[in-house]
Design an enzyme around this catalytic site. Sequence first.
Site, PDB file in Angstrom:
ATOM      1  N   ASP A  13       0.805  -1.232   0.000  1.00  0.00           N
ATOM      2  CA  ASP A  13       0.000   0.000   0.000  1.00  0.00           C
ATOM      3  C   ASP A  13       0.837   1.281   0.000  1.00  0.00           C
ATOM      4  O   ASP A  13       0.603   2.186   0.817  1.00  0.00           O
ATOM      5  CB  ASP A  13      -0.965  -0.008   1.197  1.00  0.00           C
ATOM      6  CG  ASP A  13      -1.966  -1.147   1.131  1.00  0.00           C
ATOM      7  OD1 ASP A  13      -1.927  -1.925   0.164  1.00  0.00           O
ATOM      8  OD2 ASP A  13      -2.785  -1.272   2.060  1.00  0.00           O
ATOM      9  N   LYS A 111      -6.966  -4.959  -3.222  1.00  0.00           N
ATOM     10  CA  LYS A 111      -7.753  -5.526  -2.129  1.00  0.00           C
ATOM     11  C   LYS A 111      -8.676  -4.470  -1.562  1.00  0.00           C
ATOM     12  O   LYS A 111      -8.411  -3.271  -1.696  1.00  0.00           O
ATOM     13  CB  LYS A 111      -6.821  -6.074  -1.039  1.00  0.00           C
ATOM     14  CG  LYS A 111      -5.908  -5.008  -0.495  1.00  0.00           C
ATOM     15  CD  LYS A 111      -4.814  -5.582   0.374  1.00  0.00           C
ATOM     16  CE  LYS A 111      -3.927  -4.488   0.897  1.00  0.00           C
ATOM     17  NZ  LYS A 111      -4.626  -3.473   1.716  1.00  0.00           N
ATOM     18  N   CYS A 156      -1.941  -3.204   7.435  1.00  0.00           N
ATOM     19  CA  CYS A 156      -1.748  -4.052   6.262  1.00  0.00           C
ATOM     20  C   CYS A 156      -0.422  -4.808   6.282  1.00  0.00           C
ATOM     21  O   CYS A 156      -0.363  -5.951   5.845  1.00  0.00           O
ATOM     22  CB  CYS A 156      -1.950  -3.237   4.992  1.00  0.00           C
ATOM     23  SG  CYS A 156      -3.696  -2.738   4.840  1.00  0.00           S
TER      24      CYS A 156
END
Length: 215
Positions: A13, A111, A156
């Site tokens: 990310d 995602k 994450c």
Amino acid sequence: MIDRATDILGLVDVQPTFMPGGELAVADGDAVVRAINQLTHHFDHAFATQDWHPAGHSSFASAHPGRKPYETIDMPYGPQVLWPDHALQNTANAALHRDVDLQRVEVIIRKGFDRNIDSYSTFFENDRRTATGLDGWLRQRGFRRVFLAGLATDFCVAWSAEDAVHLGYEVVVIEDACRGIGVPLASGRTSMDEVRDRLAQLGVRFVTSNELAGE
Ligand code: VGL
Ligand code: ZN
């Protein structure tokens, strides 16, 4: 010592939405770009993940009248922290950061696109059962150890590390190439305090970029 054939770098990310000026800004989050760019040459292979939410996603506090960001609610799949709207599909801030070196990135896993379930881990959605497909990809390609960098350490990155261990990978977190959020928890600690203990107990190794360079 890095094995260029079976080790892979995972960039989690690395998106402006999680950096200063972004919708879910992680303090100093943009520092990971430079840190990552200085270490990619140690690896022949990399993957990246991209948080990718539709408008009205159920992880957004705005989708729950009366709720505020950083509160935790119960979802059918378990507790869920509520976030400001972030990582909106097709917005500039949801793109992978324009300055991050993606040369060795061979697959990008998106995602969080199902509006009813959040997805922190790059392996499973937050029900911890619905697979993203990354495990199959890594396995078929013969990767055995995953080095993680990116945002956010306590969500994450941590959830990806934990799932990777359970799936049988060796996991190394490159700590200076990550930054965390630090959500206050009911215990009085923050998600940052808990994450290191939890991951260390699972056998996740923490290294710095310098240690990696010396390996
Ligand atoms: C993340 C919260 C919500 C992350 C993504 O990338 O760690 N955190 N969505
Ligand atoms: Zn998200």
